[in-house]
Design a protein around this motif. Structure first.
Motif, mmCIF file in Angstrom:
data_model
loop_
_atom_site.group_PDB
_atom_site.id
_atom_site.type_symbol
_atom_site.label_atom_id
_atom_site.label_comp_id
_atom_site.label_asym_id
_atom_site.label_seq_id
_atom_site.Cartn_x
_atom_site.Cartn_y
_atom_site.Cartn_z
ATOM 1 N N ASP A 1 4.764 -2.368 -0.971
ATOM 2 C CA ASP A 1 5.097 -2.195 0.439
ATOM 3 C C ASP A 1 3.907 -1.591 1.162
ATOM 4 N N LYS A 2 4.103 -1.256 2.422
ATOM 5 C CA LYS A 2 3.048 -0.693 3.254
ATOM 6 C C LYS A 2 3.069 0.831 3.187
ATOM 7 N N GLY A 3 1.884 1.439 3.271
ATOM 8 C CA GLY A 3 1.786 2.883 3.394
ATOM 9 C C GLY A 3 1.561 3.632 2.095
ATOM 10 N N ILE A 4 1.173 4.872 2.255
ATOM 11 C CA ILE A 4 0.762 5.706 1.129
ATOM 12 C C ILE A 4 1.929 6.092 0.211
ATOM 13 N N GLN A 5 3.155 6.040 0.706
ATOM 14 C CA GLN A 5 4.319 6.358 -0.116
ATOM 15 C C GLN A 5 4.846 5.147 -0.886
ATOM 16 N N SER A 6 4.211 3.997 -0.716
ATOM 17 C CA SER A 6 4.654 2.772 -1.371
ATOM 18 C C SER A 6 4.564 2.873 -2.887
ATOM 19 N N GLN A 7 5.436 2.128 -3.556
ATOM 20 C CA GLN A 7 5.387 1.994 -5.006
ATOM 21 C C GLN A 7 4.215 1.084 -5.382
ATOM 22 N N ILE A 8 3.547 1.390 -6.468
ATOM 23 C CA ILE A 8 2.457 0.554 -6.957
ATOM 24 C C ILE A 8 3.063 -0.726 -7.521
ATOM 25 N N ALA B 1 0.215 -8.985 -6.060
ATOM 26 C CA ALA B 1 0.853 -7.888 -5.335
ATOM 27 C C ALA B 1 1.119 -8.329 -3.897
ATOM 28 N N ASP B 2 2.141 -7.755 -3.288
ATOM 29 C CA ASP B 2 2.451 -8.094 -1.891
ATOM 30 C C ASP B 2 1.399 -7.535 -0.931
#
Length: 124
Positions: free
Chosen positions: A9-16, A23-24
């Motif tokens: 997903d987007k952003g620093i909290q996203s899952q790797i 990857a998306d």
């Protein structure tokens, strides 16, 4: 220094993401400015060579380090050609955790065979 992490997903909290070339997204963190951007991995739908194309995509963003769970052979070839360092995500699950682990020297570097030829790849 710019670090790219394959993400779901987007952003620093996203899952790797579990994969690199498919990857998306790639979350790119500039450790000098703390700027975080997310780019869509447009290479993910390619029938072949997604890993190499994904590396070209992040190379355009002047990325110096990649963090991923695995790196396929085509991506490895491109990473070497663009002089990007690649690190294993280890037990870390979010982009933020991986960046902090890299900064703390806790990630293992991928070791790829030396290339005889960069297969025509050049820095974008």
């Amino acid at each position: 220094m710019k670090i790219a992490i394959s993400s779901k997903d987007k952003g620093i909290q996203s899952q790797i993401s579990d994969r690199f070339g498919r990857a998306d997204y790639f979350v790119i963190v500039d450790t000098g400015t703390n700027e975080v951007i997310t780019i869509e991995n447009t290479a993910k739908e390619e029938p072949t060579g997604a890993g190499g194309m994904a590396v070209r995509l992040i190379a355009k963003e002047n990325v110096e380090v990649v963090i991923a769970p695995e790196i396929g052979p085509k991506a490895a070839t491109a990473i070497k050609a663009f002089n990007i360092k690649a690190y294993k995500k280890g037990e870390f699950t979010t982009v933020e955790e991986a960046v902090n682990a890299y900064s703390g020297g806790k990630l293992e570097e991928f070791i790829f065979p030396t290339l005889d030829s960069p297969a025509g790849l050049h820095r974008a």
